[in-house]
Design a protein around this motif. Structure first.
Motif, short mmCIF file in Angstrom:
data_model
loop_
_atom_site.label_atom_id
_atom_site.label_comp_id
_atom_site.label_asym_id
_atom_site.label_seq_id
_atom_site.Cartn_x
_atom_site.Cartn_y
_atom_site.Cartn_z
N GLN A 526 36.29 43.25 37.67
CA GLN A 526 34.98 42.93 38.05
C GLN A 526 34.55 42.01 36.27
O GLN A 526 33.60 41.30 36.64
N LYS A 527 35.44 43.09 35.30
CA LYS A 527 34.83 41.88 33.93
C LYS A 527 35.29 40.77 34.02
O LYS A 527 34.43 39.88 33.67
N GLU A 530 32.75 38.92 35.87
CA GLU A 530 31.55 38.74 35.50
C GLU A 530 31.69 37.82 34.49
O GLU A 530 31.05 36.70 34.03
N LEU A 531 33.27 37.31 34.10
CA LEU A 531 33.16 36.61 32.98
C LEU A 531 33.72 35.06 33.13
O LEU A 531 34.20 34.01 32.68
#
Length: 558
Positions: A526-527, A530-531
């Protein structure tokens, strides 16, 4: 024409120097183009003049096949499977000597094989390989009838056998029908662009299947009574022990098909009804070992080009078996294969030989494991190292040590997605802080079938199919969707060739922090999204919208 024989000939005759010879060898390895085409491109010698030189050296002549006619009687002197396999075309027969045009005239094995197949004395002539192969295709036609002829001879051979289906004289592996049949199967598989050939024994059948573009297709089976003879013939070709049928064996066949070098990886497996044999086809002409030519999205291509120039770190390519992980790794090695860098690889087995790289075949039977090879690599002063597969903690730890001591390490892992590589390493027992300090990036990859360009047809997918892939009618807008209707070029499948879809995990500081905290894969994923990470599904959608593949293919692999 065999690249090494031709390059050596031109070098010995002063047409090319050592540097040009090396450049041509690397270009042919990278692109898979015919060596004659590459020589013509650099303009060192006109191709017509080159063929004349070859003919003069062999004491023969050059022939032009453009306007020649070939009678059925003449063509019958060379069996179709032999013509295709050896790249030869009969020109004339005077009752004693058979004159043939040869695509690879400098290979003495061609004449020996042709003399054995035809039982005639052979006189060779030189002609452009492209002319010979296109003429063979035009006059000999489809290979289906060839296979039927060979099967008919095999049936006759099987009828002459006595005893049970598994009690077959091993000497029959050297009989002409068996040799012809195995050669025809291999030649037809290469012609069909197959990646694997499966020989599978069952109680009442002996099935042969090809894997083309990831899908399996069954051929006309030979008589069940000849299963042992066919298997033994393959084992003879790959220098395996034909008397040992109780344990798995691995080998390799190197052969020339129509003037081009083809390697076959051989694996045998004892089963309930006999030995199952799988041949992995390593045909360099179907693999592009050029990073710019394997279809990477621009952002991922730019990232990889930057990563492979770094002095240290680990770069992982991940995906299940058969997802094409090795190709980008070889392409990376090809790009950084320069005279000022020492490159070492540990592979099981070595799939493609690349000039200028020291490649070590792993052999666990004698104790040469990935870990042991990697330890030895560190004493060889390398700049970059490739480990074919990281399977255990010991290999992973040494790879990390190598990266922390100033080496760039490439390797593969079997995981379902890019973030899963981190969980896999931790599961092996690698400390998270070591992963965070050494890992530079992870490339996740799948191969999906491409829509055949000859029968590509637009259509409107149903709402239920769109929902399966996470789209609504509103999301689609005016985008077009395509499928393959099926044609002769794609063997009525609607697909021809494969392409990669990718996701790239760039291990930046936020990702490193999550790794040291032992965060679950779903949190890291998920991170990364996002990036800016593009997932496999998102990249698959891009390929759908560009008309390269279908919704069904993307759903199948993501």
């Amino acid at each position: 024409m065999n690249p090494e024989l031709l390059l050596s000939f031109l070098h010995d005759n002063g047409i090319i120097d050592e540097l040009q010879m090396q450049e041509l060898r690397e270009e042919q390895s990278r692109t898979g183009k015919p060596i004659e085409e590459l020589i013509g491109n650099i303009g060192v010698i006109p191709l017509g003049e080159m063929y004349q030189m070859i003919a003069q050296a062999l004491g023969t002549e050059v022939v032009d096949l453009t306007n020649m006619e070939f009678s059925p009687e003449l063509l019958s002197l060379v069996p179709p499977q032999t013509a295709r396999l050896q790249g030869v075309l009969p020109l004339d027969f005077d009752g004693h000597f058979l004159r043939v045009a040869v695509a690879n005239p400098m290979d003495p094995n061609v004449v020996d094989n042709l003399r054995f197949a035809t039982q005639k004395d052979i006189i060779i002539y030189v002609a452009p390989a492209a002319q010979i192969l296109s003429t063979i295709e035009r006059y000999y036609g489809s290979e289906v009838s060839d296979m039927e002829d060979v099967l008919a001879s095999l049936a006759g051979d099987a009828a002459a056998k006595t005893g049970t289906s598994d009690v077959i004289d091993i000497e029959s592996a050297s009989s002409t029908p068996i040799i012809k049949y195995v050669n025809t199967v291999i030649a037809q598989a290469i012609q069909a662009r197959a990646s694997d050939i499966h020989f599978e024994p069952f109680e009442h059948d002996f099935k042969i299947r090809y894997r083309v573009d990831g899908a399996l297709y069954e051929m006309s089976p030979p008589p069940r009574t000849l299963a042992v003879a066919i298997t033994s013939r393959i084992k003879v070709m790959s220098n395996l022990n034909i008397a040992e049928r109780r344990v798995p064996q691995d080998g390799r066949i190197q052969t020339t098909m129509a003037g081009r070098q083809v390697d076959l990886r051989v694996s045998t497996l004892p089963t309930q009804f006999g030995e199952s044999v799988v041949l992995r086809v390593l045909d360099r002409t179907t693999v592009r070992l050029d990073l710019a030519a394997i279809g990477l999205p621009t952002r991922i291509y730019d990232y990889i080009c930057a990563v492979i120039e770094k002095p240290n770190g680990i770069f992982i390519v991940t995906g299940p078996t058969g997802s094409g992980k090795t190709t980008p790794l070889y392409a990376c090695l090809n790009r950084i294969n320069t005279t000022d860098s020492k490159l070492l690889t540990a592979e099981e087995p070595v799939e493609y030989e690349i000039e200028g790289i020291q490649q070590v075949p792993i052999n666990e039977a004698i104790g040469l494991t990935f870990a042991r090879a990697l330890r030895a690599f560190l004493r060889q002063d390398p700049d970059r190292i490739m480990v074919g597969e990281t399977r255990d903690l010991e290999t992973a730890q040494i790879a990390i040590q190598a990266s922390l001591t100033g080496h760039l390490v490439f390797t593969t892992l079997h995981t379902n997605d890019a973030p899963g590589a981190i969980a896999r390493l931790i599961d092996m027992g690698v400390e998270p802080f070591l992963i965070a300090s050494s890992l530079e990036g992870v490339l996740g990859q799948r191969l999906v079938r491409k829509i055949c360009s000859d029968c590509k047809t637009p259509y409107e997918p149903s709402e239920s199919l769109l929902r399966q892939i996470g789209l609504s009618v509103h999301d689609v807008g005016d985008k077009n969707f395509y499928y393959g209707a099926g044609c002769e070029k794609c063997n009525r499948t609607g697909y021809r060739g494969r392409k990669g879809i990718y996701e790239l995990l760039d291990v930046t500081e936020p990702i490193r922090e999550l790794i040291t905290q032992r965060a679950p894969s779903v949190v890291i994923r998920q991170k990364a999204i996002e990036l800016g990470m593009t997932t496999l599904r998102s990249d698959g959608l891009r390929s759908i919208f560009e008309g390269e593949t279908t919704i069904e293919e993307v759903l199948k692999y993501t």
